[in-house]
Design a protein around this motif. Structure first.
Motif, PDB file in Angstrom:
ATOM      1  N   GLU A 142     -28.832  37.919  56.721  1.00 32.82           N
ATOM      2  CA  GLU A 142     -27.629  37.933  57.556  1.00 32.82           C
ATOM      3  C   GLU A 142     -26.379  38.204  56.729  1.00 32.82           C
ATOM      4  O   GLU A 142     -25.487  38.942  57.150  1.00 32.82           O
ATOM      5  N   PHE A 143     -26.310  37.612  55.550  1.00 36.32           N
ATOM      6  CA  PHE A 143     -25.147  37.809  54.689  1.00 36.32           C
ATOM      7  C   PHE A 143     -25.046  39.274  54.254  1.00 36.32           C
ATOM      8  O   PHE A 143     -23.990  39.905  54.377  1.00 36.32           O
ATOM      9  N   LEU A 144     -26.147  39.816  53.746  1.00 33.85           N
ATOM     10  CA  LEU A 144     -26.127  41.180  53.212  1.00 33.85           C
ATOM     11  C   LEU A 144     -26.021  42.226  54.319  1.00 33.85           C
ATOM     12  O   LEU A 144     -25.535  43.331  54.080  1.00 33.85           O
ATOM     13  N   GLY A 145     -26.454  41.884  55.526  1.00 32.32           N
ATOM     14  CA  GLY A 145     -26.351  42.810  56.645  1.00 32.32           C
ATOM     15  C   GLY A 145     -25.062  42.685  57.423  1.00 32.32           C
ATOM     16  O   GLY A 145     -24.838  43.432  58.380  1.00 32.32           O
ATOM     17  N   GLY A 146     -24.200  41.757  57.005  1.00 30.48           N
ATOM     18  CA  GLY A 146     -22.956  41.514  57.731  1.00 30.48           C
ATOM     19  C   GLY A 146     -21.733  42.007  56.980  1.00 30.48           C
ATOM     20  O   GLY A 146     -21.828  42.570  55.889  1.00 30.48           O
ATOM     21  N   PRO A 147     -20.548  41.780  57.539  1.00 27.32           N
ATOM     22  CA  PRO A 147     -19.311  42.293  56.947  1.00 27.32           C
ATOM     23  C   PRO A 147     -18.939  41.622  55.631  1.00 27.32           C
ATOM     24  O   PRO A 147     -18.168  42.174  54.853  1.00 27.32           O
ATOM     25  N   GLN A 148     -19.503  40.444  55.352  1.00 27.41           N
ATOM     26  CA  GLN A 148     -19.166  39.768  54.096  1.00 27.41           C
ATOM     27  C   GLN A 148     -19.593  40.577  52.880  1.00 27.41           C
ATOM     28  O   GLN A 148     -18.994  40.477  51.810  1.00 27.41           O
ATOM     29  N   ARG A 149     -20.674  41.370  53.036  1.00 18.01           N
ATOM     30  CA  ARG A 149     -21.186  42.135  51.898  1.00 18.01           C
ATOM     31  C   ARG A 149     -20.111  43.036  51.289  1.00 18.01           C
ATOM     32  O   ARG A 149     -20.025  43.187  50.062  1.00 18.01           O
ATOM     33  N   GLU A 150     -19.268  43.639  52.142  1.00 18.74           N
ATOM     34  CA  GLU A 150     -18.243  44.546  51.643  1.00 18.74           C
ATOM     35  C   GLU A 150     -17.191  43.820  50.814  1.00 18.74           C
ATOM     36  O   GLU A 150     -16.487  44.447  50.021  1.00 18.74           O
ATOM     37  N   ARG A 151     -17.084  42.502  50.995  1.00 21.93           N
ATOM     38  CA  ARG A 151     -16.071  41.731  50.264  1.00 21.93           C
ATOM     39  C   ARG A 151     -16.681  40.919  49.119  1.00 21.93           C
ATOM     40  O   ARG A 151     -15.980  40.139  48.474  1.00 21.93           O
ATOM     41  N   LEU A 152     -17.966  41.107  48.870  1.00 17.57           N
ATOM     42  CA  LEU A 152     -18.626  40.372  47.789  1.00 17.57           C
ATOM     43  C   LEU A 152     -18.173  40.919  46.434  1.00 17.57           C
ATOM     44  O   LEU A 152     -18.104  42.140  46.241  1.00 17.57           O
TER      45      LEU A 152
END
Length: 202
Positions: A142-152
């Motif tokens: 869920e984390f890697l498939g969501g919008p958070q990934r772009e801000r990691l």
């Protein structure tokens, strides 16, 4: 939210405060303590029976998560402790998918008389170890498939080895203490370059 468990899992490798790296999951007791601290993120899981086999399986999920985090922050450098021995990304994705499938999950509707409807996921397997591993893997998916990934991001402060989610446009470090350490290191470098007669770094 459960997906943040992926970031917490990756952060079990951390700076030890003395120039080295500590692994919170290096022992069975360390894993048990970590699960207890993170039980809210893990859907209430708080296992009594934690053994070496489970520890090794959780560490392998972490390897997969950190490999995919390294890919997510590319082309900037990944967190340094394991950057030289990361799991291949296709293997990491396959490992997470397999772990996530250990426990079939069914969406269930909860709609209290005095509240709004909400969806909860109900695991349909009794093995608590499998439930935990699947929860960790799903959190990473869920984390890697969501919008958070772009801000990691991988924190670039000296000695820091953490990944973090960038909260605002100018954020460079995972926490203020890392920012202070990075600025002090830059000041030290400029001062010594000036003393040596070398041009100061930009």
């Amino acid at each position: 939210m459960e997906r943040w468990a992926a970031l917490e899992l990756a952060s079990t490798i951390r700076h030890d405060g003395e120039g080295g790296v500590a692994d919170e999951l290096a022992t069975v007791q360390g894993l048990k303590d970590w699960i207890h601290r993170q039980r809210a993120l893990l859907g209430g899981h708080d296992l009594a029976a934690v053994d070496e086999r489970l520890r090794l399986r959780v560490v392998e999920v972490r390897r997969a998560v950190r490999a995919l985090f390294a890919r997510a922050v590319s082309p900037t450098r990944p967190s340094p402790p394991d950057a030289h021995r990361l799991m291949p990304t296709d293997s990491a994705a396959a490992h997470l998918n397999a772990a996530a499938a250990l426990v079939p999950v069914t969406p269930q509707l909860d709609w209290p008389h005095d509240g709004s409807p909400a969806v909860r996921l109900s695991a349909t397997r009794d093995d608590p170890h499998a439930v935990l591993l699947a929860a960790l893997a799903r959190a990473a998916v869920e984390f890697l498939g969501g919008p958070q990934r772009e801000r990691l991001r991988a924190c670039t402060a000296p000695r820091c080895v953490r990944y973090f989610v960038k909260a605002h446009g100018r954020q460079e470090w995972c926490k203020p203490s890392c920012g202070n350490r990075a600025r002090a290191a830059r000041h030290y470098e400029r001062h010594h370059r000036a003393q040596d007669g070398a041009p100061a770094a930009p």
